[in-house]
Design an enzyme around this catalytic site. Structure first.
Site, mmCIF file in Angstrom:
data_model
loop_
_atom_site.group_PDB
_atom_site.id
_atom_site.type_symbol
_atom_site.label_atom_id
_atom_site.label_comp_id
_atom_site.label_asym_id
_atom_site.label_seq_id
_atom_site.Cartn_x
_atom_site.Cartn_y
_atom_site.Cartn_z
ATOM 1 N N ASP A 182 -63.279 59.569 -0.468
ATOM 2 C CA ASP A 182 -64.673 59.433 -0.869
ATOM 3 C C ASP A 182 -64.800 58.942 -2.309
ATOM 4 O O ASP A 182 -63.815 58.785 -3.039
ATOM 5 C CB ASP A 182 -65.450 60.735 -0.638
ATOM 6 C CG ASP A 182 -64.951 61.903 -1.482
ATOM 7 O OD1 ASP A 182 -64.553 61.682 -2.627
ATOM 8 O OD2 ASP A 182 -64.982 63.049 -0.978
ATOM 9 N N TYR A 183 -66.027 58.697 -2.718
ATOM 10 C CA TYR A 183 -66.349 58.080 -4.007
ATOM 11 C C TYR A 183 -65.717 58.826 -5.173
ATOM 12 O O TYR A 183 -65.241 58.216 -6.133
ATOM 13 C CB TYR A 183 -67.879 58.054 -4.155
ATOM 14 C CG TYR A 183 -68.400 57.322 -5.364
ATOM 15 C CD1 TYR A 183 -68.410 55.928 -5.407
ATOM 16 C CD2 TYR A 183 -68.916 58.022 -6.459
ATOM 17 C CE1 TYR A 183 -68.907 55.246 -6.506
ATOM 18 C CE2 TYR A 183 -69.414 57.349 -7.564
ATOM 19 C CZ TYR A 183 -69.407 55.964 -7.581
ATOM 20 O OH TYR A 183 -69.901 55.287 -8.670
#
Length: 267
Positions: free
Chosen positions: A113-114
């Site tokens: 994820d980010y």
């Protein structure tokens, strides 16, 4: 080797995304607009499947996988602040903004994820990506959490955990509520303090923000998450934001895994 009638089928949007500059969402739109032909015929059914022997065109451009080309796998050391996607509706930076242009059609083996960083495998082979994504190969992570790792956390890591409500630590838009967490393959607590603790863990899946949900259940937010190994393939000294090819030994191990899991000697 598989006979022609046994060739594996792939969703058309996935085939286009893998072999062109378009994302799956963009491929769906092209299909719906009647701009895609398969073997000379326009298709507008999003459920259409193709094999590597089919000829696929977007308008007049041939999009075809080279059946004789040896597949390639690379390692990318993803930094925080990048999305594992070809396009982001919010305009955030993606891994493809950083990767060399020759890898723009490569597909990632799962996601980070980010806010996460570390080892990301990418390949130009749908078969390899699918096999690795759905494997039980070890994924190893370094974590930093905002509190103490107590006996309840350790017990859950060793014995597994089943939650009816695993929404803590999930994306707000996630539709997945309940989750079953398998026992960790292993873990090693590096430091354990009230302010923050550091731990290395080994698990076999790691999707749907599994680790963030697991620790959030115990009131622990993950401050840093870095994947440093996948199936025996390690970052080693690869700098953040850089990529490399697999070593000869890593390729041998990958071939061995694929042969064992799929009985396919074509790689």
């Amino acid at each position: 080797m598989k006979h022609e009638e046994e060739l594996e089928e792939t969703r058309l949007n996935k085939f286009l995304s893998h072999n062109s500059k378009y994302s799956r969402r963009e491929a769906d739109r092209l299909i719906e607009e009647g701009k895609v032909k398969v073997n000379g015929k326009v298709v507008d059914n999003l459920a259409t499947k193709v094999t590597i022997n089919d000829e696929v065109h977007i308008n007049k451009t041939l999009i075809k996988e080279d059946k004789n080309k040896m597949p390639t796998v690379i390692i990318y050391n993803k930094p925080k602040g990048e999305i594992v996607s070809k396009k982001d509706p919010q305009g955030r930076k993606t891994i493809y903004d950083s990767l060399d242009k020759r890898y723009q059609h490569f597909m990632s083996v799962g996601r980070l994820d980010y806010a996460s960083e570390g080892l990301l495998l990418l390949s130009d082979s749908v078969k390899i990506v699918d096999a690795l994504m759905h494997s039980n190969l070890e994924r190893k992570y370094k974590l930093k959490v905002n509190g103490t790792i107590g006996p309840k956390v350790e017990s859950a890591m060793m014995q597994g955990l089943e939650l009816e409500d695993a929404t803590d630590g999930a994306f707000k838009t996630s539709k997945i509520k309940s989750m079953t967490f398998a026992p960790f393959i292993g873990y090693s607590i590096q430091s354990n303090n009230e302010n923050f603790s550091k731990i290395k863990v080994a698990i076999v899946e790691g999707k749907n923000r599994e680790l963030r949900r697991f620790f959030a259940h115990f009131g622990l937010d993950i401050m840093d998450l870095k994947r440093y190994e996948f199936g025996g393939i390690s970052l080693n000294n690869l700098p953040t934001g850089k990529s490399r090819f697999l070593s000869k030994e890593e390729y041998r191990n990958l071939r061995s895994f694929l042969n064992e899991s799929e009985d396919d000697r074509s790689f």
